[in-house]
Design an enzyme around this catalytic site. Sequence first.
Site, PDB file in Angstrom:
ATOM      1  N   LYS A   1       0.854  -1.183   0.000  1.00 60.82           N
ATOM      2  CA  LYS A   1       0.000   0.000   0.000  1.00 60.82           C
ATOM      3  C   LYS A   1       0.884   1.225   0.000  1.00 60.82           C
ATOM      4  O   LYS A   1       2.004   1.176   0.517  1.00 60.82           O
ATOM      5  CB  LYS A   1      -0.903   0.026   1.244  1.00 60.82           C
ATOM      6  CG  LYS A   1      -2.154   0.867   1.069  1.00 60.82           C
ATOM      7  CD  LYS A   1      -3.231   0.120   0.312  1.00 60.82           C
ATOM      8  CE  LYS A   1      -4.483   0.918   0.120  1.00 60.82           C
ATOM      9  NZ  LYS A   1      -5.546   0.099  -0.480  1.00 60.82           N
TER      10      LYS A   1
HETATM   11  P1  NAD Z   1     -13.135   7.955  -2.773  1.00 64.89           P
HETATM   12  O1  NAD Z   1     -12.116   8.961  -2.378  1.00 64.89           O
HETATM   13  O2  NAD Z   1     -13.535   7.847  -4.204  1.00 64.89           O
HETATM   14  O3  NAD Z   1     -14.494   8.183  -1.937  1.00 64.89           O
HETATM   15  C1  NAD Z   1     -14.512   8.283  -0.540  1.00 64.89           C
HETATM   16  C2  NAD Z   1     -15.913   8.666  -0.094  1.00 64.89           C
HETATM   17  O4  NAD Z   1     -15.919   8.725   1.328  1.00 64.89           O
HETATM   18  C3  NAD Z   1     -16.369  10.043  -0.571  1.00 64.89           C
HETATM   19  O5  NAD Z   1     -17.749   9.986  -0.893  1.00 64.89           O
HETATM   20  C4  NAD Z   1     -16.170  10.925   0.638  1.00 64.89           C
HETATM   21  O6  NAD Z   1     -17.044  12.044   0.658  1.00 64.89           O
HETATM   22  C5  NAD Z   1     -16.520   9.942   1.742  1.00 64.89           C
HETATM   23  N1  NAD Z   1     -15.959  10.348   3.018  1.00 64.89           N
HETATM   24  C6  NAD Z   1     -14.738  10.851   3.277  1.00 64.89           C
HETATM   25  N2  NAD Z   1     -14.638  11.156   4.579  1.00 64.89           N
HETATM   26  C7  NAD Z   1     -15.810  10.814   5.153  1.00 64.89           C
HETATM   27  C8  NAD Z   1     -16.325  10.894   6.471  1.00 64.89           C
HETATM   28  N3  NAD Z   1     -15.597  11.400   7.456  1.00 64.89           N
HETATM   29  N4  NAD Z   1     -17.587  10.431   6.679  1.00 64.89           N
HETATM   30  C9  NAD Z   1     -18.315   9.929   5.669  1.00 64.89           C
HETATM   31  N5  NAD Z   1     -17.896   9.850   4.416  1.00 64.89           N
HETATM   32  C10 NAD Z   1     -16.658  10.284   4.165  1.00 64.89           C
HETATM   33  O7  NAD Z   1     -12.590   6.562  -2.211  1.00 64.89           O
HETATM   34  P2  NAD Z   1     -12.951   5.107  -2.711  1.00 64.89           P
HETATM   35  O8  NAD Z   1     -11.952   4.707  -3.739  1.00 64.89           O
HETATM   36  O9  NAD Z   1     -14.402   5.014  -3.010  1.00 64.89           O
HETATM   37  O10 NAD Z   1     -12.603   4.235  -1.415  1.00 64.89           O
HETATM   38  C11 NAD Z   1     -13.535   4.072  -0.346  1.00 64.89           C
HETATM   39  C12 NAD Z   1     -13.086   2.917   0.533  1.00 64.89           C
HETATM   40  O11 NAD Z   1     -13.012   1.715  -0.257  1.00 64.89           O
HETATM   41  C13 NAD Z   1     -11.704   3.060   1.159  1.00 64.89           C
HETATM   42  O12 NAD Z   1     -11.724   2.435   2.409  1.00 64.89           O
HETATM   43  C14 NAD Z   1     -10.804   2.298   0.209  1.00 64.89           C
HETATM   44  O13 NAD Z   1      -9.623   1.830   0.851  1.00 64.89           O
HETATM   45  C15 NAD Z   1     -11.719   1.156  -0.161  1.00 64.89           C
HETATM   46  N6  NAD Z   1     -11.361   0.501  -1.423  1.00 64.89           N
HETATM   47  C16 NAD Z   1     -11.314   1.189  -2.593  1.00 64.89           C
HETATM   48  C17 NAD Z   1     -11.008   0.519  -3.769  1.00 64.89           C
HETATM   49  C18 NAD Z   1     -11.028   1.208  -5.114  1.00 64.89           C
HETATM   50  O14 NAD Z   1     -10.889   0.515  -6.124  1.00 64.89           O
HETATM   51  N7  NAD Z   1     -11.229   2.502  -5.201  1.00 64.89           N
HETATM   52  C19 NAD Z   1     -10.722  -0.860  -3.735  1.00 64.89           C
HETATM   53  C20 NAD Z   1     -10.789  -1.534  -2.518  1.00 64.89           C
HETATM   54  C21 NAD Z   1     -11.117  -0.837  -1.374  1.00 64.89           C
END
Ligand code: NAD
Length: 423
Positions: free
Chosen positions: A115
């Site tokens: 990571k």
């Molecule tokens: P992103 O940055 O696209 O979206 C994050 C979302 O969380 C946004 O809607 C933001 O407004 C919201 N957010 C941020 N702070 C917040 C808070 N304090 N309270 C409520 N909402 C809040 O990120 P993402 O890529 O969608 O990732 C989200 C999660 O999924 C993370 O934990 C990431 O590690 C995990 N993840 C992502 C992927 C991927 O392919 N993008 C793959 C596996 C896991």
Amino acid sequence: MPVGTMEASQSAGLSPSGAVLKTMHDAAARLQMNQEVVELLSTPWREMHAQLPVRMDDRKLRIFEGYRVQHNGARGPYKGGVRFHPKADIDEVRALAMLMTYKCALLDLPFGGAKGGVMCDPTRMSQTELNRLTRTYTQHIGQVLGVARDIPAPDMGTNAQTMAWMMDAYGQRYGYTPGIVTGKPVELGGSFGRNQATGRGVATCLRELARHEGAKPQDLRIAVQGYGNVGSWTCRIAHEIGFRVVAVSDVKGGIMNAEGIDIAQLDHWFAVAGSVAGFEDATPITNEQLLETECDYLVPAALGEVITGENAGQVRARYVVEAANHPVTPEGDAILAERGIQVLPDILVNAGGVTVSYFEWTQNIQQFRWPLERVNSELDIRMVGVFSDVLARAGRDGTRPREAALDIALERVAKAIELRGFV
Ligand code: NAD
């Protein structure tokens, strides 16, 4: 206390990596694993800290902190996203790297776990500043990357554009190398379907869970925290499948409608407002209230550690489906278990992203693009297979799905470590 000691994972109030370690140590005890393998997996193989000086638009110099943690590479090159977030510290990145080792193993992908992270607030930076930061980060960590060494991808706060900059910065030093990152724009060798892959995988798990329960999606209510990449695609695809999305939130607030939210309308609103908050056809709620929404499946898809010892008692869902990484603390998990609320674990639920990243990497190596239908159908086959393996293992051993998923993954990693002769 140093990470990697058993004591660290037995103390209360665990750090993110301490919590992941505790889960791993519990699994190792259940599986009666070789202690040398456990020791080896208790610390990352390599951690890079980098100082990242960036000239900002106002001409002032800012120095950011960046990391790349490579946890274990016994099963193949390191793989894992890069997070740009104000709280992306080394411990969180270390925890996420460990989870990647087990996620890749659970999906039987030929990767180890890594990571990356930069402590910054991308929402307060211009595109030119982000471009400069990404290039500086790539130059600093470039020496430990490689198509057969370590392949980054997007995570919170980063996206396909970030990967394009990373690929370009890497290519300037090492020559054109599209397979160095996944989650790239399609125009630069990215895979069709990668952008929505994590959400598609989450929605597949919801669909399989409904099938497992003998229920129709139309009769099930889901609540989703986060409307970024993962949360928004989960909502769109789950809505298409027929689920009723009754609550959604993002960093600015949330909305609720017990009849179900029209996701296409919500997307129109989001395009204008930049948030789900304020959407007319729903009642405003806070992020805390979202987690306490009465629903069948609660899907945390934003930050880690949002369901804790403090609020797990108020969760009113039958299942928590972990789309975010590590959204439930061990204390929260214990309370959910006591209350009979089942949890589908992150390493299963959000593995669609890394699975399509794997497809992208193979396409780059073979220089042969797959059509979207092939990407989606191969993803579906893998997600359905692993979902059923995890529930079958849980049934066989009388464990919870989180334990069953980790047991399968850990056995595979341990086997590779032994076969390679690391211990
Ligand atoms: P992103 O940055 O696209 O979206 C994050 C979302 O969380 C946004 O809607 C933001 O407004 C919201 N957010 C941020 N702070 C917040 C808070 N304090 N309270 C409520 N909402 C809040 O990120 P993402 O890529 O969608 O990732 C989200 C999660 O999924 C993370 O934990 C990431 O590690 C995990 N993840 C992502 C992927 C991927 O392919 N993008 C793959 C596996 C896991």
